[in-house]
Every structure is written in structure tokens, then in C-alpha cells.
Design a protein around this motif. Structure first.
Motif, PDB file in Angstrom:
ATOM      1  N   ILE A  81       0.824  -1.204   0.000  1.00  0.00           N
ATOM      2  CA  ILE A  81       0.000   0.000   0.000  1.00  0.00           C
ATOM      3  C   ILE A  81       0.860   1.257   0.000  1.00  0.00           C
ATOM      4  O   ILE A  81       2.013   1.241   0.427  1.00  0.00           O
ATOM      5  CB  ILE A  81      -0.967   0.018   1.203  1.00  0.00           C
ATOM      6  N   THR A  82       0.236   2.333  -0.489  1.00  0.00           N
ATOM      7  CA  THR A  82       0.849   3.657  -0.488  1.00  0.00           C
ATOM      8  C   THR A  82      -0.194   4.630   0.043  1.00  0.00           C
ATOM      9  O   THR A  82      -1.299   4.227   0.431  1.00  0.00           O
ATOM     10  CB  THR A  82       1.247   4.079  -1.916  1.00  0.00           C
ATOM     11  N   THR A  83       0.111   5.910   0.003  1.00  0.00           N
ATOM     12  CA  THR A  83      -0.863   6.911   0.456  1.00  0.00           C
ATOM     13  C   THR A  83      -2.002   7.089  -0.545  1.00  0.00           C
ATOM     14  O   THR A  83      -2.896   7.905  -0.308  1.00  0.00           O
ATOM     15  CB  THR A  83      -0.181   8.264   0.729  1.00  0.00           C
ATOM     16  N   SER A  84      -2.022   6.315  -1.613  1.00  0.00           N
ATOM     17  CA  SER A  84      -3.166   6.303  -2.527  1.00  0.00           C
ATOM     18  C   SER A  84      -4.091   5.116  -2.256  1.00  0.00           C
ATOM     19  O   SER A  84      -5.000   4.840  -3.044  1.00  0.00           O
ATOM     20  CB  SER A  84      -2.688   6.271  -3.987  1.00  0.00           C
ATOM     21  N   ASP A  85      -3.859   4.418  -1.149  1.00  0.00           N
ATOM     22  CA  ASP A  85      -4.712   3.288  -0.767  1.00  0.00           C
ATOM     23  C   ASP A  85      -5.533   3.655   0.455  1.00  0.00           C
ATOM     24  O   ASP A  85      -5.009   4.180   1.436  1.00  0.00           O
ATOM     25  CB  ASP A  85      -3.854   2.050  -0.485  1.00  0.00           C
ATOM     26  N   ASN A  97     -16.727   0.029   3.517  1.00  0.00           N
ATOM     27  CA  ASN A  97     -16.031  -1.141   4.051  1.00  0.00           C
ATOM     28  C   ASN A  97     -15.334  -1.962   2.972  1.00  0.00           C
ATOM     29  O   ASN A  97     -15.305  -3.189   3.019  1.00  0.00           O
ATOM     30  CB  ASN A  97     -16.932  -2.033   4.899  1.00  0.00           C
ATOM     31  N   THR A  98     -14.740  -1.260   2.004  1.00  0.00           N
ATOM     32  CA  THR A  98     -13.921  -1.905   0.986  1.00  0.00           C
ATOM     33  C   THR A  98     -12.651  -1.096   0.790  1.00  0.00           C
ATOM     34  O   THR A  98     -12.603   0.088   1.103  1.00  0.00           O
ATOM     35  CB  THR A  98     -14.651  -2.004  -0.372  1.00  0.00           C
ATOM     36  N   PRO A  99     -11.616  -1.736   0.230  1.00  0.00           N
ATOM     37  CA  PRO A  99     -10.422  -0.975  -0.116  1.00  0.00           C
ATOM     38  C   PRO A  99     -10.671  -0.185  -1.391  1.00  0.00           C
ATOM     39  O   PRO A  99     -11.514  -0.555  -2.213  1.00  0.00           O
ATOM     40  CB  PRO A  99      -9.370  -2.062  -0.331  1.00  0.00           C
ATOM     41  N   PHE A 100      -9.942   0.906  -1.534  1.00  0.00           N
ATOM     42  CA  PHE A 100     -10.074   1.750  -2.724  1.00  0.00           C
ATOM     43  C   PHE A 100      -8.725   2.399  -3.003  1.00  0.00           C
ATOM     44  O   PHE A 100      -8.049   2.828  -2.063  1.00  0.00           O
ATOM     45  CB  PHE A 100     -11.133   2.845  -2.493  1.00  0.00           C
ATOM     46  N   SER A 101      -8.342   2.466  -4.258  1.00  0.00           N
ATOM     47  CA  SER A 101      -7.102   3.141  -4.642  1.00  0.00           C
ATOM     48  C   SER A 101      -7.434   4.422  -5.376  1.00  0.00           C
ATOM     49  O   SER A 101      -8.195   4.408  -6.344  1.00  0.00           O
ATOM     50  CB  SER A 101      -6.241   2.244  -5.541  1.00  0.00           C
ATOM     51  N   GLY A 102      -6.871   5.528  -4.896  1.00  0.00           N
ATOM     52  CA  GLY A 102      -7.070   6.827  -5.524  1.00  0.00           C
ATOM     53  C   GLY A 102      -6.211   7.860  -4.826  1.00  0.00           C
ATOM     54  O   GLY A 102      -6.039   7.812  -3.602  1.00  0.00           O
ATOM     55  N   CYS A 107     -10.840  11.000  -4.499  1.00  0.00           N
ATOM     56  CA  CYS A 107     -11.681   9.825  -4.236  1.00  0.00           C
ATOM     57  C   CYS A 107     -13.171  10.161  -4.296  1.00  0.00           C
ATOM     58  O   CYS A 107     -13.577  11.253  -3.894  1.00  0.00           O
ATOM     59  CB  CYS A 107     -11.330   9.236  -2.871  1.00  0.00           C
ATOM     60  N   PRO A 108     -13.994   9.207  -4.760  1.00  0.00           N
ATOM     61  CA  PRO A 108     -15.434   9.426  -4.872  1.00  0.00           C
ATOM     62  C   PRO A 108     -16.194   9.142  -3.573  1.00  0.00           C
ATOM     63  O   PRO A 108     -17.314   8.626  -3.601  1.00  0.00           O
ATOM     64  CB  PRO A 108     -15.843   8.460  -5.978  1.00  0.00           C
ATOM     65  N   PHE A 109     -15.579   9.431  -2.452  1.00  0.00           N
ATOM     66  CA  PHE A 109     -16.201   9.263  -1.140  1.00  0.00           C
ATOM     67  C   PHE A 109     -15.609  10.327  -0.232  1.00  0.00           C
ATOM     68  O   PHE A 109     -14.620  10.980  -0.577  1.00  0.00           O
ATOM     69  CB  PHE A 109     -15.971   7.851  -0.575  1.00  0.00           C
ATOM     70  N   ASP A 110     -16.199  10.496   0.936  1.00  0.00           N
ATOM     71  CA  ASP A 110     -15.699  11.464   1.905  1.00  0.00           C
ATOM     72  C   ASP A 110     -14.404  10.917   2.504  1.00  0.00           C
ATOM     73  O   ASP A 110     -14.431  10.010   3.333  1.00  0.00           O
ATOM     74  CB  ASP A 110     -16.751  11.701   2.990  1.00  0.00           C
ATOM     75  N   ASN A 116      -6.717   6.507   5.223  1.00  0.00           N
ATOM     76  CA  ASN A 116      -5.622   6.477   4.268  1.00  0.00           C
ATOM     77  C   ASN A 116      -4.607   5.471   4.804  1.00  0.00           C
ATOM     78  O   ASN A 116      -3.831   5.772   5.707  1.00  0.00           O
ATOM     79  CB  ASN A 116      -5.005   7.864   4.099  1.00  0.00           C
ATOM     80  N   LEU A 117      -4.637   4.269   4.259  1.00  0.00           N
ATOM     81  CA  LEU A 117      -3.854   3.162   4.808  1.00  0.00           C
ATOM     82  C   LEU A 117      -2.356   3.442   4.804  1.00  0.00           C
ATOM     83  O   LEU A 117      -1.661   3.148   5.777  1.00  0.00           O
ATOM     84  CB  LEU A 117      -4.149   1.879   4.026  1.00  0.00           C
ATOM     85  N   GLY A 118      -1.846   4.021   3.728  1.00  0.00           N
ATOM     86  CA  GLY A 118      -0.420   4.279   3.622  1.00  0.00           C
ATOM     87  C   GLY A 118       0.079   5.373   4.537  1.00  0.00           C
ATOM     88  O   GLY A 118       1.278   5.498   4.779  1.00  0.00           O
ATOM     89  N   ALA A 119      -0.836   6.185   5.056  1.00  0.00           N
ATOM     90  CA  ALA A 119      -0.455   7.291   5.940  1.00  0.00           C
ATOM     91  C   ALA A 119      -0.489   6.908   7.420  1.00  0.00           C
ATOM     92  O   ALA A 119      -0.094   7.700   8.262  1.00  0.00           O
ATOM     93  CB  ALA A 119      -1.375   8.485   5.696  1.00  0.00           C
ATOM     94  N   VAL A 120      -0.943   5.703   7.738  1.00  0.00           N
ATOM     95  CA  VAL A 120      -1.098   5.292   9.134  1.00  0.00           C
ATOM     96  C   VAL A 120       0.244   5.140   9.843  1.00  0.00           C
ATOM     97  O   VAL A 120       0.376   5.462  11.010  1.00  0.00           O
ATOM     98  CB  VAL A 120      -1.938   3.998   9.237  1.00  0.00           C
ATOM     99  N   GLY A 121       1.245   4.644   9.138  1.00  0.00           N
ATOM    100  CA  GLY A 121       2.553   4.470   9.750  1.00  0.00           C
ATOM    101  C   GLY A 121       2.852   3.019  10.079  1.00  0.00           C
ATOM    102  O   GLY A 121       2.303   2.103   9.460  1.00  0.00           O
ATOM    103  N   PRO A 122       3.716   2.781  11.082  1.00  0.00           N
ATOM    104  CA  PRO A 122       4.207   1.430  11.385  1.00  0.00           C
ATOM    105  C   PRO A 122       3.116   0.395  11.696  1.00  0.00           C
ATOM    106  O   PRO A 122       3.337  -0.798  11.490  1.00  0.00           O
ATOM    107  CB  PRO A 122       5.116   1.633  12.598  1.00  0.00           C
TER     108      PRO A 122
END
Length: 184
Positions: A81-85, A97-102, A107-110, A116-122
Motif C-alpha cells: 500500500i501507499t498513500t493512494s490506498d 467497508n472496501t479498499p479503494f485506490s485513488g 476519491c469518490p467518497f468522503d 488512508n492506509l499508507g499514511a497510518v505508519g508502522p
């Protein structure tokens, strides 16, 4: 029938800690393959999950896919994952409740209601998706529940364990054995 079970047991419903043990069922035998190890769970304990609580969902859920910011050795489908996931927690979105890449901001949602999975960290160096509220998806019943690396604190509803233990589980989990997590 599942031949791999990751059992997560809290001492009581409001506990923010639990014990995780991995079991393999072979024939009539149940063999412990890892654990018991300490785990962090939702700061509101275990029970009925929702978007408005920090509760880990009680029950039995499939473990069918994984992700992380670092490569992993696993037989589960795994994506870097990256910060686009994202994981979508916008209850008004068809992607709930699904993964989305953008890319952020497209992104087409709020996005404020997503993760933002890639921004969460360790914590998301490696993670396994807990299949709660995935089929069917019920908006508002809770989203983004994972077995991930601990930061030493209670979670918003996930199950978190030390990274070396998660690496052991990732190598062990086998989709051909229908792995599940039992939380209670």
C-alpha cells in the motif's frame, strides 16, 4: 470448515487487551501453532461493532487478504500500500467497508470518513483484513477491522500484536485452509 483458527480472547467485554493463540485443526486434533501472546483490541472492548464505537467485533470472521507498507511472506493475497490506498468508512458511499485506490483529493467518497492506509505508519507495516461486515456490507455496522502491528495502545476496534508475531501468522495463514479469527 476452517482448519486454521486465530483465537482472540478478552478477559471481559470491556477489556482493551486480550490473548491471541493460533490453532491448526488436523483430523480430530487441535494443535497450537503460535501463542499465547498479548494483544490490544478496541478501547471499548469486544462486542457489537459500529462506526460510533471503538469496539472489536465479537464473532468468527474470515481472514482472506492482507496488505502493508512493507513486503511480506504470505500465501494470502497481499498488496503493498501507499498513500493512494484507502479503506472506505463513508457510510453513504457504495464503496463502504472496501479498499479503494485513488490519489488523495480525488476519491469518490468522503476521505475524512475513510482511512488512508499508507499514511497510518508502522501499525500497517503488515496487516490482515478481518472479514467482519464484508458480505453483505451493512452501512454503519463498522468498517476497517484489521489484525495489525501494535503501537502499544488500545485500537479503534482492530486486533494488534507485535510485528514478529504477525509475521509468523502471515507465513502460516493458508487460504486453502479457510483461516478465520474468533473474537470473544
Amino acid at each position: 470448515m476452517s482448519r486454521q483458527v486465530v483465537a482472540v480472547v478478552a478477559e471481559h467485554a470491556t477489556a482493551a487487551t486480550a490473548v491471541l493463540t493460533a490453532w491448526e485443526h488436523t483430523g480430530g486434533d487441535r494443535i497450537r501453532v503460535h501463542g499465547p501472546i498479548p494483544a490490544w483490541i478496541g478501547r471499548d472492548g469486544v462486542g457489537r461493532a459500529s462506526e460510533s464505537t471503538a469496539r472489536t467485533p465479537a464473532g468468527r470472521w474470515p481472514l482472506t487478504e492482507a496488505f502493508g507498507t512493507e513486503p511480506a511472506r504470505t500465501r494470502l493475497p497481499y498488496r503493498l500500500i501507499t498513500t493512494s490506498d484507502w479503506w472506505v468508512s463513508d457510510v453513504g458511499s457504495p464503496y463502504y467497508n472496501t479498499p479503494f485506490s485513488g490519489a488523495p483529493g480525488t476519491c469518490p467518497f468522503d476521505e475524512a470518513a475513510g482511512e488512508n492506509l499508507g499514511a497510518v505508519g508502522p501499525a500497517y507495516a503488515r496487516a490482515v483484513v478481518i472479514g467482519y461486515n464484508r458480505d453483505p456490507v451493512v452501512p454503519g455496522a463498522g468498517s476497517a477491522f484489521f489484525l495489525h502491528v501494535t503501537d502499544g495502545e488500545p485500537t479503534a476496534g482492530c486486533v494488534a500484536i507485535p510485528k514478529p508475531d504477525l509475521e509468523v501468522l502471515l507465513r502460516w495463514l493458508d487460504p486453502a485452509k479457510d483461516p478465520v479469527i474468533e473474537i470473544g
